[in-house]
Write a protein that holds these residues in place. Structure first.
Motif, PDB file in Angstrom:
ATOM      1  N   ARG A   7       0.846  -1.190   0.000  1.00  0.00           N
ATOM      2  CA  ARG A   7       0.000   0.000   0.000  1.00  0.00           C
ATOM      3  C   ARG A   7       0.881   1.240   0.000  1.00  0.00           C
ATOM      4  N   LEU A   8       0.476   2.220  -0.782  1.00  0.00           N
ATOM      5  CA  LEU A   8       1.188   3.499  -0.792  1.00  0.00           C
ATOM      6  C   LEU A   8       0.840   4.254   0.484  1.00  0.00           C
ATOM      7  N   GLU A   9       1.869   4.640   1.221  1.00  0.00           N
ATOM      8  CA  GLU A   9       1.663   5.444   2.417  1.00  0.00           C
ATOM      9  C   GLU A   9       1.356   6.881   2.006  1.00  0.00           C
ATOM     10  N   GLU A  10       0.506   7.528   2.754  1.00  0.00           N
ATOM     11  CA  GLU A  10       0.138   8.917   2.480  1.00  0.00           C
ATOM     12  C   GLU A  10       1.397   9.774   2.459  1.00  0.00           C
ATOM     13  N   GLY A  11       1.598  10.505   1.369  1.00  0.00           N
ATOM     14  CA  GLY A  11       2.741  11.397   1.231  1.00  0.00           C
ATOM     15  C   GLY A  11       3.996  10.746   0.684  1.00  0.00           C
ATOM     16  N   ALA A  12       4.003   9.426   0.527  1.00  0.00           N
ATOM     17  CA  ALA A  12       5.171   8.728  -0.014  1.00  0.00           C
ATOM     18  C   ALA A  12       5.202   8.900  -1.532  1.00  0.00           C
ATOM     19  N   PRO A  13       6.391   8.821  -2.127  1.00  0.00           N
ATOM     20  CA  PRO A  13       6.491   8.976  -3.587  1.00  0.00           C
ATOM     21  C   PRO A  13       5.813   7.833  -4.335  1.00  0.00           C
ATOM     22  N   PRO A  49      -3.891   5.095  -1.432  1.00  0.00           N
ATOM     23  CA  PRO A  49      -4.671   5.488  -0.252  1.00  0.00           C
ATOM     24  C   PRO A  49      -5.990   6.180  -0.618  1.00  0.00           C
ATOM     25  N   GLU A  50      -6.838   6.353   0.350  1.00  0.00           N
ATOM     26  CA  GLU A  50      -8.165   6.949   0.169  1.00  0.00           C
ATOM     27  C   GLU A  50      -8.085   8.351  -0.439  1.00  0.00           C
ATOM     28  N   SER A  51      -7.027   9.085  -0.164  1.00  0.00           N
ATOM     29  CA  SER A  51      -6.905  10.445  -0.705  1.00  0.00           C
ATOM     30  C   SER A  51      -6.808  10.455  -2.234  1.00  0.00           C
ATOM     31  N   TYR A  52      -6.555   9.317  -2.825  1.00  0.00           N
ATOM     32  CA  TYR A  52      -6.476   9.197  -4.281  1.00  0.00           C
ATOM     33  C   TYR A  52      -7.784   8.704  -4.890  1.00  0.00           C
ATOM     34  N   SER A  53      -8.851   8.646  -4.117  1.00  0.00           N
ATOM     35  CA  SER A  53     -10.090   8.011  -4.584  1.00  0.00           C
ATOM     36  C   SER A  53     -10.650   8.650  -5.862  1.00  0.00           C
ATOM     37  N   PHE A  79      -0.591   2.489 -18.993  1.00  0.00           N
ATOM     38  CA  PHE A  79      -1.505   3.633 -18.971  1.00  0.00           C
ATOM     39  C   PHE A  79      -1.649   4.174 -17.545  1.00  0.00           C
ATOM     40  N   VAL A  80      -1.939   3.280 -16.602  1.00  0.00           N
ATOM     41  CA  VAL A  80      -2.136   3.692 -15.207  1.00  0.00           C
ATOM     42  C   VAL A  80      -0.847   4.263 -14.629  1.00  0.00           C
ATOM     43  N   ILE A  81       0.264   3.593 -14.867  1.00  0.00           N
ATOM     44  CA  ILE A  81       1.548   4.060 -14.330  1.00  0.00           C
ATOM     45  C   ILE A  81       1.901   5.436 -14.880  1.00  0.00           C
ATOM     46  N   SER A  82       1.757   5.638 -16.173  1.00  0.00           N
ATOM     47  CA  SER A  82       2.115   6.942 -16.752  1.00  0.00           C
ATOM     48  C   SER A  82       1.233   8.053 -16.198  1.00  0.00           C
ATOM     49  N   ARG A  83      -0.048   7.787 -16.025  1.00  0.00           N
ATOM     50  CA  ARG A  83      -0.956   8.812 -15.478  1.00  0.00           C
ATOM     51  C   ARG A  83      -0.637   9.121 -14.015  1.00  0.00           C
ATOM     52  N   LEU A  84      -0.284   8.113 -13.242  1.00  0.00           N
ATOM     53  CA  LEU A  84       0.068   8.346 -11.841  1.00  0.00           C
ATOM     54  C   LEU A  84       1.358   9.152 -11.720  1.00  0.00           C
ATOM     55  N   LEU A  85       2.333   8.861 -12.556  1.00  0.00           N
ATOM     56  CA  LEU A  85       3.583   9.619 -12.524  1.00  0.00           C
ATOM     57  C   LEU A  85       3.359  11.061 -12.973  1.00  0.00           C
ATOM     58  N   GLU A  86       2.498  11.263 -13.966  1.00  0.00           N
ATOM     59  CA  GLU A  86       2.146  12.627 -14.388  1.00  0.00           C
ATOM     60  C   GLU A  86       1.451  13.370 -13.249  1.00  0.00           C
ATOM     61  N   TYR A  87       0.572  12.677 -12.542  1.00  0.00           N
ATOM     62  CA  TYR A  87      -0.138  13.279 -11.413  1.00  0.00           C
ATOM     63  C   TYR A  87       0.852  13.701 -10.329  1.00  0.00           C
ATOM     64  N   GLU A  88       1.806  12.839 -10.039  1.00  0.00           N
ATOM     65  CA  GLU A  88       2.805  13.177  -9.019  1.00  0.00           C
ATOM     66  C   GLU A  88       3.620  14.393  -9.443  1.00  0.00           C
ATOM     67  N   GLN A  89       4.003  14.474 -10.708  1.00  0.00           N
ATOM     68  CA  GLN A  89       4.743  15.639 -11.202  1.00  0.00           C
ATOM     69  C   GLN A  89       3.908  16.906 -11.088  1.00  0.00           C
ATOM     70  N   LEU A  90       2.635  16.811 -11.425  1.00  0.00           N
ATOM     71  CA  LEU A  90       1.739  17.959 -11.317  1.00  0.00           C
ATOM     72  C   LEU A  90       1.617  18.423  -9.871  1.00  0.00           C
ATOM     73  N   GLN A  91       1.505  17.481  -8.949  1.00  0.00           N
ATOM     74  CA  GLN A  91       1.409  17.840  -7.529  1.00  0.00           C
ATOM     75  C   GLN A  91       2.688  18.516  -7.049  1.00  0.00           C
ATOM     76  N   THR A  92       3.835  18.060  -7.552  1.00  0.00           N
ATOM     77  CA  THR A  92       5.112  18.675  -7.189  1.00  0.00           C
ATOM     78  C   THR A  92       5.178  20.109  -7.700  1.00  0.00           C
ATOM     79  N   ILE A  93       4.759  20.309  -8.936  1.00  0.00           N
ATOM     80  CA  ILE A  93       4.758  21.655  -9.523  1.00  0.00           C
ATOM     81  C   ILE A  93       3.816  22.565  -8.750  1.00  0.00           C
ATOM     82  N   ARG A  94       2.634  22.074  -8.450  1.00  0.00           N
ATOM     83  CA  ARG A  94       1.668  22.885  -7.706  1.00  0.00           C
ATOM     84  C   ARG A  94       2.174  23.213  -6.311  1.00  0.00           C
ATOM     85  N   GLY A  95       2.892  22.304  -5.714  1.00  0.00           N
ATOM     86  CA  GLY A  95       3.408  22.518  -4.362  1.00  0.00           C
ATOM     87  C   GLY A  95       4.487  23.570  -4.300  1.00  0.00           C
TER      88      GLY A  95
END
Length: 121
Positions: A7-13, A49-53, A79-95
């Motif tokens: 399971r992905l821990e909240e806040g983990a990469p 995690p639930e925050s990704y629902s 498909f899923v992996i590429s979208r999740l990695l894009e999402y993580e990059q977007l969250q980093t940029i927004r942060g």
């Protein structure tokens, strides 16, 4: 066990988590227990995690429509992996840069209209 219990821990990469899952899948494939790509995609989504629902629901819907014709099942996990990695990059940029885009409403004319004003200027 590694694959289904991880399971992905909240806040983990996300990338580290995906690497762990794909490595577990590789080990299974080497032992002649290969997991089909569409099942791997669901395992990845279920491990979030639930925050990704909302993201999980959106990706699942997109995955269902893409796989509906049955022709691209081998690309489901990618498909899923590429979208999740894009999402993580977007969250980093927004942060880091998101604050520059925040605007506050402020009265700017006599008619009471509110116009956005950059709060970082």
């Amino acid at each position: 066990m590694e694959l289904t219990q991880s399971r992905l821990e909240e806040g983990a990469p996300i990338e580290t988590h995906i690497d762990r899952l794909t490595e577990a899948n590789r080990k299974l494939a080497n032992a002649n227990f290969a997991i089909p790509a569409q099942i791997m995609a669901l395992v990845i989504l279920a491990s979030l995690p639930e925050s990704y629902s909302t993201l999980v629901t959106t990706l699942h819907a997109n995955l269902t429509s893409i796989l509906g014709d049955g022709q691209k099942t081998s690309q489901a996990a990618e498909f899923v992996i590429s979208r999740l990695l894009e999402y993580e990059q977007l969250q980093t940029i927004r942060g880091t840069a998101g604050g520059a885009l925040v605007a506050k409403n402020q009265k700017n004319d006599q008619k009471g209209k509110k116009w956005p004003k950059c709060s970082n200027c």
